[in-house]
Design a protein around this motif. Structure first.
Motif, PDB file in Angstrom:
ATOM      1  N   ASP A   1       0.814  -1.207   0.000  1.00  0.00           N
ATOM      2  CA  ASP A   1       0.000   0.000   0.000  1.00  0.00           C
ATOM      3  C   ASP A   1       0.848   1.258   0.000  1.00  0.00           C
TER       4      ASP A   1
ATOM      5  N   GLY B   1      -7.289  -0.814   4.710  1.00  0.00           N
ATOM      6  CA  GLY B   1      -7.589  -1.452   3.433  1.00  0.00           C
ATOM      7  C   GLY B   1      -8.674  -0.720   2.664  1.00  0.00           C
ATOM      8  N   VAL B   2      -9.705  -0.275   3.379  1.00  0.00           N
ATOM      9  CA  VAL B   2     -10.795   0.472   2.725  1.00  0.00           C
ATOM     10  C   VAL B   2     -10.263   1.778   2.149  1.00  0.00           C
TER      11      VAL B   2
ATOM     12  N   THR C   1      -7.942   1.258  -0.934  1.00  0.00           N
ATOM     13  CA  THR C   1      -8.701   0.942  -2.144  1.00  0.00           C
ATOM     14  C   THR C   1      -9.217   2.208  -2.807  1.00  0.00           C
TER      15      THR C   1
ATOM     16  N   ILE D   1      -6.683  -0.610  -6.340  1.00  0.00           N
ATOM     17  CA  ILE D   1      -7.915  -1.287  -5.920  1.00  0.00           C
ATOM     18  C   ILE D   1      -7.641  -2.720  -5.475  1.00  0.00           C
ATOM     19  N   ILE D   2      -6.934  -3.478  -6.300  1.00  0.00           N
ATOM     20  CA  ILE D   2      -6.700  -4.888  -5.991  1.00  0.00           C
ATOM     21  C   ILE D   2      -5.805  -5.047  -4.765  1.00  0.00           C
TER      22      ILE D   2
ATOM     23  N   ILE E   1      -7.758  -4.321  -1.633  1.00  0.00           N
ATOM     24  CA  ILE E   1      -8.630  -5.445  -1.252  1.00  0.00           C
ATOM     25  C   ILE E   1      -7.820  -6.524  -0.520  1.00  0.00           C
TER      26      ILE E   1
ATOM     27  N   ILE F   1      -7.691  -5.635   3.114  1.00  0.00           N
ATOM     28  CA  ILE F   1      -8.940  -5.933   3.822  1.00  0.00           C
ATOM     29  C   ILE F   1      -9.017  -7.419   4.177  1.00  0.00           C
ATOM     30  N   VAL F   2      -8.655  -8.273   3.233  1.00  0.00           N
ATOM     31  CA  VAL F   2      -8.714  -9.723   3.460  1.00  0.00           C
ATOM     32  C   VAL F   2      -7.764 -10.130   4.590  1.00  0.00           C
TER      33      VAL F   2
END
Length: 478
Positions: free
Chosen positions: A53, A117-118, A121, A205-206, A209, A212-213
């Motif tokens: 990130d 994570g949000v 993204t 974006i990917i 995500i 988040i996972v």
């Protein structure tokens, strides 16, 4: 046998049953492996995701980020440093909160990672330069809690001779971030035009995500502090706590009645932090500018993404091997100094060959390998070196926050000295990097001198007292 004797001696002092200690000792290798498998992978993967990130903006840059958002000439540098502004300010209070008795590390770190994570993204959804700056600032707030919190928890579980290799594993996951980022960016760039979105948007974006996972794994698998842990049996837990006491002495776990001025002024924290800052100048420069530099060496964007991977892999191998040897011999500073020399060689090459043609491109590419190996040996080693010489939960909490927070201030420097109109030679950036690397060598030597002075003073006191050790005194490792 040596560890068995230490555990038994500690058990005698604390009044524990020797049969319990013996049973725990027989399973020591098993529970140490259990700790490694439970702590390092999940906390390490969080560090990998954080680096994804943090550094994927470098990959997005060469895929058209600046042009699509109409960024000003200094816009990219601003996106780098605005992230680290809250990052530096939040880490110390974050670790202090995490150290409070009622705070559970898995919940604290998991919530922050989910929110991160949000937000990460959303980088791929913004349509303005101002929006990207706001998102990067928010990312800095929530990411600040994670690397320092993870390093804090690792430092609480391992004795001094075990810590260096575990920090190497942890930082290795971080190095995997930009390595994987280049590989992912190479594949994701082919999504350009999917759902009407540019390829650089899909990078954000990917990878957001993914963050988040992984946050759900943090909730599920990150353990509590050693005295509250539920991942060990009763005998294993007792043996671990006795081993920690034998190695670090009786440590104050309640941080609410701590002399914070004394903790914040501790040279055992600031010496390694200054060394980390100097070596992080190299890491920050590499993370933010390797893809750009590789394109300026003549490779197109796609090949530049792939050619960055071996550089990071070199850092991983050097870091793990160096820390493994360090743990075996019990020394830290020779390895830190060796890492500084390797990084210095890389910066010298960059300064000498930056304006030359022909074979100079290959020589500069080699310099990146030297910088990577030298830098990542230092990062793991200085963090382990610092935690090795600290006692008490408050000192460890603040120390890991400062070294990974203020130590990362080098990103402010790196984002401003690699000036766009100086490309592709970057004289200001290369000279600054070399200067800070030389400063790191001077700080390392001075810090070792302080530790040697302290230990000699204790030895003189021991001789005067007839060979009896004061349990409140602590010999430093160097």
């Amino acid at each position: 046998m040596a560890e068995k004797m230490v555990a038994e001696e500690t058990a005698i002092k604390s009044g524990s049953d020797l049969d319990t200690v013996e049973a725990a000792h027989l399973t020591k290798a098993t529970y140490l492996t259990k700790l490694d498998l439970r702590l390092i992978p999940v906390l390490g993967v969080t560090y990998t995701i954080l680096f994804l990130d943090r550094t994927n903006i470098a990959n997005a840059r060469i895929e058209g980020l600046e042009a699509d958002l109409n960024m000003p000439p200094n816009g990219y540098s601003t996106c780098i440093w605005i992230f680290f502004l809250p990052f530096v300010l939040i880490e110390i209070p974050s670790n202090m909160i995490m150290a409070l008795p009622r705070i559970k590390p898995n919940v604290f770190l998991g919530v922050n990672m989910l929110i991160l994570g949000v937000i990460a993204t959303c980088q791929g959804l913004t349509h303005s330069y101002g929006g990207l700056l706001a998102i990067r600032f928010l990312m800095g707030i929530f990411e600040a809690t994670l690397p320092a919190g993870a390093a804090f928890l690792i430092g609480e579980y391992y004795i001094r001779k075990e810590a260096a290799l575990r920090f190497a594993y942890f930082f290795t996951f971080g190095v995997l971030g930009p390595c994987i980022s280049g590989l992912l960016a190479y594949g994701i760039r082919n999504m350009d035009g999917v759902q009407g979105k540019e390829g650089w948007r899909w990078i954000f974006i990917i990878e957001g995500i993914f963050t988040i996972v992984i946050s759900f794994f943090v909730f599920a698998f990150v353990p509590d502090f050693p005295e509250k842990t539920k991942i060990l049996s009763g005998a294993e837990k007792e043996h671990l706590l006795m081993k920690l006491r034998a190695d670090k002495g009786d440590q104050k776990l309640d941080i609410r009645s701590v002399n914070w001025f004394k903790v914040l002024g501790d040279y055992r924290i600031w010496g390694p932090t200054l060394m980390f800052f100097c070596c992080d100048m190299t890491a920050a420069s590499m993370s933010a500018f390797i893809p750009t530099i590789l394109t300026e060496l003549g490779w197109k964007a796609a090949r530049a993404q792939v050619m960055s991977i071996p550089i990071w892999l070199t850092g991983i191998v050097a870091q793990v091997f160096g820390c493994w040897v360090s743990g075996r011999v019990g020394w830290r500073f020779p390895f830190v100094l060796f890492g500084i020399v390797l990084a210095m060689v890389g910066w010298i090459i960059m300064n000498v060959y930056s304006e030359r043609k022909g074979l100079a491109a290959g020589i500069r590419y080699f310099a990146l390998f030297s910088m990577s190996a030298g830098t990542f040996i230092q990062m793991a080693m200085t963090t382990a070196w610092m935690t090795n010489n600290l006692r008490g939960r408050a000192s460890t909490a603040v120390g890991t926050a400062i070294i990974l927070g203020l130590g990362n201030c080098a990103n402010f420097v790196a984002s401003n000295v690699f000036i766009k109109h100086e490309a592709p030679f970057y004289p200001t950036g290369y000279r600054t990097g070399l200067g800070l690397t030389i400063a790191g060598a001077a700080i390392c030597i001075g810090y070792v001198g302080l530790l040697v002075w302290h230990n000699r003073k204790l030895e003189k006191k021991r001789i005067v007292s007839g060979g009896e050790d004061d349990q409140n005194e602590y010999r430093y490792q160097y």
